[in-house]
Design a protein around this motif. Structure first.
Motif, PDB file in Angstrom:
ATOM      1  N   ILE A 195       2.252 -23.218  -1.987  1.00  0.00           N
ATOM      2  CA  ILE A 195       2.213 -22.465  -3.254  1.00  0.00           C
ATOM      3  C   ILE A 195       1.212 -23.084  -4.232  1.00  0.00           C
ATOM      4  O   ILE A 195       0.448 -22.378  -4.900  1.00  0.00           O
ATOM      5  N   PHE A 228      14.309 -20.212 -15.823  1.00  0.00           N
ATOM      6  CA  PHE A 228      14.252 -18.782 -16.175  1.00  0.00           C
ATOM      7  C   PHE A 228      14.766 -18.516 -17.591  1.00  0.00           C
ATOM      8  O   PHE A 228      14.282 -17.630 -18.277  1.00  0.00           O
ATOM      9  N   MET A 246       6.737 -25.736   1.341  1.00  0.00           N
ATOM     10  CA  MET A 246       6.558 -24.549   0.503  1.00  0.00           C
ATOM     11  C   MET A 246       5.763 -24.906  -0.752  1.00  0.00           C
ATOM     12  O   MET A 246       4.851 -24.180  -1.165  1.00  0.00           O
ATOM     13  N   ILE A 286       5.903 -14.061 -17.698  1.00  0.00           N
ATOM     14  CA  ILE A 286       6.263 -14.001 -16.282  1.00  0.00           C
ATOM     15  C   ILE A 286       6.727 -15.371 -15.809  1.00  0.00           C
ATOM     16  O   ILE A 286       6.021 -16.368 -15.995  1.00  0.00           O
ATOM     17  N   LEU A 287       7.925 -15.423 -15.218  1.00  0.00           N
ATOM     18  CA  LEU A 287       8.453 -16.662 -14.647  1.00  0.00           C
ATOM     19  C   LEU A 287       8.720 -16.401 -13.172  1.00  0.00           C
ATOM     20  O   LEU A 287       9.357 -15.399 -12.827  1.00  0.00           O
ATOM     21  N   LEU A 288       8.214 -17.301 -12.320  1.00  0.00           N
ATOM     22  CA  LEU A 288       8.385 -17.099 -10.886  1.00  0.00           C
ATOM     23  C   LEU A 288       9.135 -18.256 -10.260  1.00  0.00           C
ATOM     24  O   LEU A 288       8.954 -19.412 -10.656  1.00  0.00           O
ATOM     25  N   HIS A 289       9.969 -17.942  -9.276  1.00  0.00           N
ATOM     26  CA  HIS A 289      10.661 -18.969  -8.496  1.00  0.00           C
ATOM     27  C   HIS A 289      10.138 -18.926  -7.071  1.00  0.00           C
ATOM     28  O   HIS A 289      10.140 -17.862  -6.432  1.00  0.00           O
ATOM     29  N   ASN A 290       9.674 -20.069  -6.594  1.00  0.00           N
ATOM     30  CA  ASN A 290       9.196 -20.194  -5.216  1.00  0.00           C
ATOM     31  C   ASN A 290       8.150 -19.148  -4.845  1.00  0.00           C
ATOM     32  O   ASN A 290       8.210 -18.528  -3.776  1.00  0.00           O
ATOM     33  N   ALA A 291       7.209 -18.924  -5.766  1.00  0.00           N
ATOM     34  CA  ALA A 291       6.108 -18.000  -5.476  1.00  0.00           C
ATOM     35  C   ALA A 291       4.912 -18.421  -6.315  1.00  0.00           C
ATOM     36  O   ALA A 291       5.043 -19.096  -7.335  1.00  0.00           O
ATOM     37  N   SER A 292       3.753 -17.991  -5.891  1.00  0.00           N
ATOM     38  CA  SER A 292       2.499 -18.393  -6.544  1.00  0.00           C
ATOM     39  C   SER A 292       2.305 -17.685  -7.881  1.00  0.00           C
ATOM     40  O   SER A 292       2.609 -16.500  -8.020  1.00  0.00           O
ATOM     41  N   GLU A 335      17.729 -21.491 -12.807  1.00  0.00           N
ATOM     42  CA  GLU A 335      18.294 -20.722 -13.921  1.00  0.00           C
ATOM     43  C   GLU A 335      17.868 -21.299 -15.268  1.00  0.00           C
ATOM     44  O   GLU A 335      17.584 -20.564 -16.197  1.00  0.00           O
ATOM     45  N   PHE A 369       0.462 -14.121  -8.442  1.00  0.00           N
ATOM     46  CA  PHE A 369       1.050 -12.774  -8.389  1.00  0.00           C
ATOM     47  C   PHE A 369       1.111 -12.118  -9.764  1.00  0.00           C
ATOM     48  O   PHE A 369       1.585 -10.991  -9.888  1.00  0.00           O
TER      49      PHE A 369
END
Lengths: 427, 427
Positions: A255, A366, A251, A373-379, A363, A382
């Motif tokens: 990513i 975050f 993953m 913008i904070l992302l978990h396991n995503a590019s 956590e 976005f």
């Protein structure tokens, strides 16, 4: 069509008049019905399509001027319109027309023990100034977004795209007139004099409520430094991806390549990769291979260079550089705490991603990082109003006042309280 | 305790240091748990009670100085503390402690078709500067509200109340220390030099995120004119009551007397009464009788004077004067449209009330007037965070950016987006 403006004094006078007319237009606009605004927007889109030939011709003038003055190929590409781009301009207006009208929306409501019923409802901000550079489509997007949110707008386009912007603006005015809305609701400043920007930054005698700069770092920095009115701005997107020891390796590979390489010139593209030192000996190589194979230059700290021979040494400056190019800086960190420390120090507070399976790591990421913008396991790519489901946006705000993240129609509103009673007096 | 600061240069240096320490404290504060902040607030309230004697003694010094320099009786009354007022200071801190913690609150959340889950969550703003005058209780209220909302605060109290503010501040610091929070979270500027205010207005090198002025019109106007950072301010409360032809007369009488006379010195007190000309011949007298009997001076336009002999003639200036006294200006208008026109022209966009039974009149009033608070059939004196159920407030904002109306703990926050994915990349 437009007279020449001879001197600085004239610009001040011209701009004061534009401000007054915008303020006057803001009032009928603030109470225009959703249907009336939608009618105007659809008529605008139709007018853009109908006048495609004139818009292309005007754009041809801008392109010819740009070529003559030796404009860079990338800028010429931004400036250029063709049938497909004009279709996407009108399509974008139709998309904005179809958004939910934010004005009058009840954000919250509650009752008080004394029987008062309180509603917090969205209202337009008033008059918005948009200062932008060579992309002619901003004329249409900004005009349409401000209208949808009930705001009057003053547009100051770049001198490079002046003919294109005027042709598009003429189509917007046709739409306003078709719906019986004041044409001063969307004004395009008729001169390209830099003094006009100076007048906007001073606030047009109180007739400008907020300025949105859209363009390169020097434009945004000037607006932020000099504006006497609030600014919704995005200075830069120095976005980070942190790969934790608990990350799913496959993953993480997908990513990272996407976050960096999908489009390198957008604000949501990743500029720095942070990797937990614990897993570097076994994970660094597979993580960097794909990037390297995709043509990305790797600049690493000492630990990275020791493990990945193709990496160039990163300097201190690299950690605060938004490359907007196929380059990435890579650093080994001692777990989530160290990653958070690095990001809070160097980030532009735009967008950051964590790749991890450990929920406690997520956590902390975050909670302890203060970016829009904070992302978990995503590019990180976005980071975009459309991807957030907010419809069109006028930009991504990295400030914390009023608007933050994608600035769509809701972010272009304020609110007021409506209180309903039946004779209550205060004891 | 505090050394003397000798020159302007020292003030600039002092203030830069205060800014740096506030920024450093803002980070641990932003991630402090609700329990830790509540512990600190309760310990602060206890410390205020425990040190009541020292606070009273310090206040005695301020009072003696005030009397010596010939301070007006009304200002001396604002400055004066006694056992009851100290008890109300600690009680106010306990009330703030009991409020819902806004930080981390999920304001909105939604799912995207690609499986991303998006949350918009409240975050602290960062560092807040509060500039106030002689009321010593603001030291406690502002310190407690900023702490509850996770912000560091820099307090600049008036020179008249310097000893009282220092004594209260010392109690706040005890509370922070009892909960293990950084004492730089609430800093009181140790000098009364006006240059300190100038440094705050310049933004302390980016270490100040917003300024809240609390005081008279000249202070607020200076802050609004000179600040290089966002300001949450309330310049004045020029509040209107419009009595429509459809109004219930008895209700209108009660509301008008309350709106004007309950307390004349508060920002929510009514300053102008607008009455539908249609009903003036029969309704004006009963409406003005009670005000007049309560000792209120009436200043009217020609129509009012023709019907009410005791009225003095109003000048153009009266329509834009916030009396904050037992004086009211009264004007006859031609229905709701004319009333809206008058209010939009002269209002300070704070609070306005309509007394009417006709729902169409109420809806026009609610839609076409752009003030922070609009009330139907209720007194303008409800314009207060406590009355809105928002708990304590730091003031009423009349601007439209970020905060509007009562500024409570929620308005002292920003937000960020948390996006949870499972490997999404952008096509």
């Amino acid at each position: 069509m437009l007279g020449r403006v001879e001197a600085i004094d004239d610009v001040a006078e011209l701009m004061a008049g534009i401000g007054l007319r915008a303020r006057a237009a803001a009032q009928p606009l603030s109470i225009a019905s959703p249907e009336q605004k939608m009618t105007a927007l659809i008529a605008m889109a139709d007018a853009v399509d109908r006048h495609a030939a004139e818009i292309l011709q005007a754009n041809g003038q801008d392109m010819a001027n740009g070529e003559k003055t030796g404009m860079a190929a990338s800028l010429l590409d931004r400036l250029k319109l063709d049938a497909a781009r004009i279709a996407s301009i009108s399509e974008s207006i139709r998309t904005i027309a179809a958004l939910k009208d934010p004005v009058g929306d009840i954000i919250a409501e509650w009752d008080r023990p004394n029987g008062l019923h309180i509603e917090r409802v969205r209202t337009p901000l008033g008059v918005i100034g948009v200062i932008y550079e060579s992309r002619p489509n901003v004329t249409a997007d900004a005009g349409a977004l401000c209208l949808k949110s009930g705001n009057a707008v003053i547009l100051r386009g770049g001198s490079d795209s002046v003919h294109s912007s005027r042709a598009i603006h003429a189509a917007l005015i046709e739409g306003l007139e078709a719906a019986g809305l004041p044409k001063d609701a969307i004004q395009l400043i008729p001169v390209t004099d830099r003094a006009a920007v100076g007048e906007m930054l001073k606030g047009l005698n109180g007739n400008l409520d907020v300025i949105i700069p859209r363009g390169g770092k020097s434009l945004v920095a000037r607006v932020q430094a000099e504006a006497r009115v609030p600014v919704f701005a995005h200075l830069e997107g120095l976005c980070h991806v942190y790969v934790d020891a608990s990350a799913d390796l496959e993953m993480a590979r997908r990513i990272i390549v996407n976050a960096k390489m999908r489009r390198t010139g957008v604000c949501g593209s990743a500029e720095t990769l942070l990797l937990d030192r614990l897993i570097a000996p076994v994970r660094l190589l597979p993580l960097l291979e794909d990037l390297h194979a995709a043509g990305c230059e790797i600049r690493g700290d000492q630990g990275v260079i020791a493990l990945f021979a193709e990496a160039k040494p990163a300097t201190e400056e690299d950690w605060s550089t938004e490359y907007l190019d196929a380059i990435i800086s890579v650093k080994l960190v001692d777990g989530i705490g160290d990653a958070i420390g690095h990001i809070n120090r160097y980030s532009s507070h735009h967008t950051e991603a964590v790749i991890a399976e450990d929920i406690h790591v997520v956590e902390r990421f975050f909670n302890e990082i203060d970016s829009a913008i904070l992302l978990h396991n995503a590019s990180t790519q976005f980071a975009d109003g459309g991807e957030f489901g907010m419809g069109a946006e006028i930009g991504i705000a990295t400030g914390k006042m009023h608007a933050r993240g994608p600035v769509g129609v809701e972010q272009l509103t304020s609110f007021k309280y409506r209180v309903r009673g039946n004779g209550q007096t205060r004891p």
